[in-house]
Design a protein around this motif. Sequence first.
Motif, PDB file in Angstrom:
ATOM      1  N   VAL A  23       0.832  -1.199   0.000  1.00  0.00           N
ATOM      2  CA  VAL A  23       0.000   0.000   0.000  1.00  0.00           C
ATOM      3  C   VAL A  23       0.872   1.257   0.000  1.00  0.00           C
ATOM      4  CG1 VAL A  23      -1.950  -1.111   1.130  1.00  0.00           C
ATOM      5  CG2 VAL A  23      -0.194   0.005   2.538  1.00  0.00           C
ATOM      6  N   GLY A  24       2.187   1.062  -0.088  1.00  0.00           N
ATOM      7  CA  GLY A  24       3.084   2.203  -0.175  1.00  0.00           C
ATOM      8  C   GLY A  24       3.461   2.824   1.151  1.00  0.00           C
ATOM      9  N   VAL A  25       2.993   2.232   2.246  1.00  0.00           N
ATOM     10  CA  VAL A  25       3.298   2.740   3.585  1.00  0.00           C
ATOM     11  C   VAL A  25       3.993   1.607   4.338  1.00  0.00           C
ATOM     12  CG1 VAL A  25       2.363   3.716   5.712  1.00  0.00           C
ATOM     13  CG2 VAL A  25       1.253   4.211   3.515  1.00  0.00           C
ATOM     14  N   PRO A  26       5.303   1.718   4.573  1.00  0.00           N
ATOM     15  CA  PRO A  26       6.063   0.585   5.139  1.00  0.00           C
ATOM     16  C   PRO A  26       5.469  -0.010   6.406  1.00  0.00           C
ATOM     17  CG  PRO A  26       7.567   2.274   4.357  1.00  0.00           C
ATOM     18  CD  PRO A  26       6.183   2.859   4.239  1.00  0.00           C
ATOM     19  N   ILE A  27       4.973   0.828   7.314  1.00  0.00           N
ATOM     20  CA  ILE A  27       4.472   0.280   8.577  1.00  0.00           C
ATOM     21  C   ILE A  27       3.207  -0.545   8.379  1.00  0.00           C
ATOM     22  CG2 ILE A  27       3.061   2.283   9.242  1.00  0.00           C
ATOM     23  CD1 ILE A  27       4.208   1.761  12.122  1.00  0.00           C
ATOM     24  N   LEU A  28       2.352  -0.139   7.435  1.00  0.00           N
ATOM     25  CA  LEU A  28       1.144  -0.926   7.147  1.00  0.00           C
ATOM     26  C   LEU A  28       1.505  -2.180   6.360  1.00  0.00           C
ATOM     27  CD1 LEU A  28      -1.429   1.905   6.299  1.00  0.00           C
ATOM     28  CD2 LEU A  28      -1.062   0.708   8.470  1.00  0.00           C
ATOM     29  N   ASP A  29       2.481  -2.069   5.455  1.00  0.00           N
ATOM     30  CA  ASP A  29       2.952  -3.261   4.754  1.00  0.00           C
ATOM     31  C   ASP A  29       3.501  -4.286   5.744  1.00  0.00           C
ATOM     32  OD1 ASP A  29       2.274  -2.307   2.260  1.00  0.00           O
ATOM     33  OD2 ASP A  29       4.297  -1.612   1.762  1.00  0.00           O
ATOM     34  N   ALA A  30       4.223  -3.806   6.778  1.00  0.00           N
ATOM     35  CA  ALA A  30       4.775  -4.719   7.786  1.00  0.00           C
ATOM     36  C   ALA A  30       3.653  -5.443   8.520  1.00  0.00           C
ATOM     37  CB  ALA A  30       5.649  -3.951   8.766  1.00  0.00           C
ATOM     38  N   ASP A  31       2.586  -4.707   8.871  1.00  0.00           N
ATOM     39  CA  ASP A  31       1.434  -5.341   9.513  1.00  0.00           C
ATOM     40  C   ASP A  31       0.812  -6.386   8.601  1.00  0.00           C
ATOM     41  OD1 ASP A  31       1.815  -3.700  11.669  1.00  0.00           O
ATOM     42  OD2 ASP A  31       0.044  -2.461  11.357  1.00  0.00           O
ATOM     43  N   HIS A  32       0.671  -6.047   7.309  1.00  0.00           N
ATOM     44  CA  HIS A  32       0.055  -6.978   6.365  1.00  0.00           C
ATOM     45  C   HIS A  32       0.913  -8.224   6.174  1.00  0.00           C
ATOM     46  CE1 HIS A  32      -2.374  -3.426   4.452  1.00  0.00           C
ATOM     47  NE2 HIS A  32      -2.929  -3.899   5.550  1.00  0.00           N
ATOM     48  N   ARG A  33       2.230  -8.064   6.236  1.00  0.00           N
ATOM     49  CA  ARG A  33       3.115  -9.233   6.139  1.00  0.00           C
ATOM     50  C   ARG A  33       2.884 -10.189   7.311  1.00  0.00           C
ATOM     51  NH1 ARG A  33       7.206  -5.368   4.325  1.00  0.00           N
ATOM     52  NH2 ARG A  33       7.888  -5.871   2.204  1.00  0.00           N
ATOM     53  N   ILE A  34       2.612  -9.619   8.478  1.00  0.00           N
ATOM     54  CA  ILE A  34       2.344 -10.472   9.643  1.00  0.00           C
ATOM     55  C   ILE A  34       1.095 -11.307   9.404  1.00  0.00           C
ATOM     56  CG2 ILE A  34       1.641 -10.438  12.076  1.00  0.00           C
ATOM     57  CD1 ILE A  34       3.521  -8.040  12.427  1.00  0.00           C
ATOM     58  N   LEU A  35       0.055 -10.699   8.837  1.00  0.00           N
ATOM     59  CA  LEU A  35      -1.167 -11.447   8.539  1.00  0.00           C
ATOM     60  C   LEU A  35      -0.875 -12.563   7.540  1.00  0.00           C
ATOM     61  CD1 LEU A  35      -4.199 -11.805   8.913  1.00  0.00           C
ATOM     62  CD2 LEU A  35      -4.551 -10.207   7.028  1.00  0.00           C
ATOM     63  N   ILE A  36      -0.083 -12.274   6.524  1.00  0.00           N
ATOM     64  CA  ILE A  36       0.278 -13.299   5.550  1.00  0.00           C
ATOM     65  C   ILE A  36       1.047 -14.431   6.238  1.00  0.00           C
ATOM     66  CG2 ILE A  36       1.756 -13.773   3.544  1.00  0.00           C
ATOM     67  CD1 ILE A  36       0.921 -11.029   2.469  1.00  0.00           C
ATOM     68  N   GLY A  37       1.910 -14.063   7.191  1.00  0.00           N
ATOM     69  CA  GLY A  37       2.628 -15.084   7.949  1.00  0.00           C
ATOM     70  C   GLY A  37       1.681 -15.989   8.709  1.00  0.00           C
ATOM     71  N   LEU A  38       0.654 -15.408   9.320  1.00  0.00           N
ATOM     72  CA  LEU A  38      -0.325 -16.209  10.064  1.00  0.00           C
ATOM     73  C   LEU A  38      -1.117 -17.123   9.127  1.00  0.00           C
ATOM     74  CD1 LEU A  38      -1.657 -13.487  12.537  1.00  0.00           C
ATOM     75  CD2 LEU A  38      -0.088 -15.365  13.050  1.00  0.00           C
ATOM     76  N   ILE A  39      -1.454 -16.619   7.947  1.00  0.00           N
ATOM     77  CA  ILE A  39      -2.149 -17.444   6.962  1.00  0.00           C
ATOM     78  C   ILE A  39      -1.283 -18.643   6.573  1.00  0.00           C
ATOM     79  CG2 ILE A  39      -2.989 -17.513   4.571  1.00  0.00           C
ATOM     80  CD1 ILE A  39      -3.908 -14.606   4.937  1.00  0.00           C
ATOM     81  N   ASN A  40      -0.012 -18.388   6.343  1.00  0.00           N
ATOM     82  CA  ASN A  40       0.894 -19.482   5.962  1.00  0.00           C
ATOM     83  C   ASN A  40       1.065 -20.493   7.094  1.00  0.00           C
ATOM     84  OD1 ASN A  40       1.311 -18.516   3.368  1.00  0.00           O
ATOM     85  ND2 ASN A  40       3.097 -17.292   3.952  1.00  0.00           N
ATOM     86  N   HIS A  41       1.091 -20.018   8.336  1.00  0.00           N
ATOM     87  CA  HIS A  41       1.172 -20.936   9.474  1.00  0.00           C
ATOM     88  C   HIS A  41      -0.031 -21.870   9.489  1.00  0.00           C
ATOM     89  CE1 HIS A  41       4.485 -18.598  10.635  1.00  0.00           C
ATOM     90  NE2 HIS A  41       3.872 -17.712  11.389  1.00  0.00           N
ATOM     91  N   LEU A  42      -1.211 -21.308   9.267  1.00  0.00           N
ATOM     92  CA  LEU A  42      -2.422 -22.128   9.238  1.00  0.00           C
ATOM     93  C   LEU A  42      -2.364 -23.153   8.123  1.00  0.00           C
ATOM     94  CD1 LEU A  42      -5.254 -19.508   9.902  1.00  0.00           C
ATOM     95  CD2 LEU A  42      -4.680 -21.456  11.354  1.00  0.00           C
ATOM     96  N   GLN A  43      -1.905 -22.722   6.951  1.00  0.00           N
ATOM     97  CA  GLN A  43      -1.814 -23.634   5.813  1.00  0.00           C
ATOM     98  C   GLN A  43      -0.931 -24.833   6.142  1.00  0.00           C
ATOM     99  OE1 GLN A  43      -3.350 -23.329   2.537  1.00  0.00           O
ATOM    100  NE2 GLN A  43      -2.706 -25.468   2.703  1.00  0.00           N
ATOM    101  N   ARG A  44       0.214 -24.552   6.780  1.00  0.00           N
ATOM    102  CA  ARG A  44       1.148 -25.627   7.105  1.00  0.00           C
ATOM    103  C   ARG A  44       0.650 -26.515   8.243  1.00  0.00           C
ATOM    104  NH1 ARG A  44       4.970 -21.596   5.566  1.00  0.00           N
ATOM    105  NH2 ARG A  44       4.894 -20.659   7.627  1.00  0.00           N
ATOM    106  N   SER A  45      -0.274 -25.996   9.053  1.00  0.00           N
ATOM    107  CA  SER A  45      -0.732 -26.772  10.214  1.00  0.00           C
ATOM    108  C   SER A  45      -1.792 -27.798   9.870  1.00  0.00           C
ATOM    109  CB  SER A  45      -1.295 -25.818  11.282  1.00  0.00           C
ATOM    110  OG  SER A  45      -2.593 -25.369  10.941  1.00  0.00           O
ATOM    111  N   ILE A  46      -2.354 -27.743   8.655  1.00  0.00           N
ATOM    112  CA  ILE A  46      -3.418 -28.671   8.281  1.00  0.00           C
ATOM    113  C   ILE A  46      -2.929 -30.116   8.408  1.00  0.00           C
ATOM    114  CG2 ILE A  46      -4.880 -29.497   6.390  1.00  0.00           C
ATOM    115  CD1 ILE A  46      -4.994 -26.624   5.365  1.00  0.00           C
TER     116      ILE A  46
END
Length: 289
Positions: A12-35
């Motif tokens: 979104v062009g704002v580093p701090i919000l991008d960092a937050d969004h990366r954390i959400l993507i990390g959580l999504i990937n954790h869930l995917q691997r936990s199946i």
Amino acid sequence: MSGIHWSEMMSVGVPILDADHRILIGLINHLQRSIGDAEEYAAVGSVLRALEEYASSHFDREERMMRACRFPLLDQHRQTHVGFVEQVERLQRRYEADQTSVRARDCLTFLNRWLIDHICTSDMGYRTSLVGHREALDAGGVRPLGGDSLSSDEDSSVDWRRLRVLVVDDNLNFREILSTILWAVGIGGVTIVAGIDEARAALNAGGFGLVISDWHIGDESGLDLVRWIRTSGGVSSALPVLMLSAYEGPERRDVALAAGADDFMRKPIAAGTLLECIAQLILQSRRRS
């Protein structure tokens, strides 16, 4: 199945919000691997707790920034944020009533939809309003999800950026959940190993300020690692140790402490509770030395 990889198209062009969004993507990937994983239910619980804290911190930040730049669609965004929180709360209530009633796939369906419909679509609408807007950037702060320290005066004396943490856990999903939480608060160095021999080698090399170990590490016991640390005679012998377990209940805390651990937490973990515990252990260790 491969996870989601961050790309500049998601920015979104704002580093701090991008960092937050990366954390959400990390959580999504954790869930995917936990199946199908042996600790899937514990992983789901940890992610749900992380999502509650994520929503509280990130949405507040995002709305402050939109308010500062007088973004015209703030109210619409706020309503979608409320919908996200309500969905997480529903899943959390189901999980608390019966852990087996919420599977990783249930959360993934909801979160993938949020990623596509909100972050990659709606959030792009505020990009031109926020980028370069000094008042809005100031309103967002300078660090993702937690800042340099926790909120209390005592906790603020913990220098997260200088802290090095050794994580010992044979479960890939939980290793990465922990690393995501530790990274989010700004901890400077996280070393992750899957076995006790690796942990001993890392500790012999030195430089750590904290050990976080699972109780059950394959066929080995984290209690044996703690006992080795306490009797090693080196610098590591005084390190604070936090023991985690998805299988041992709170009533077993005394067993962990008797082996030499400084504290015990049962999985699933909440990021805020984990970080408060770490801060207390670091401060207690500092006082002892």
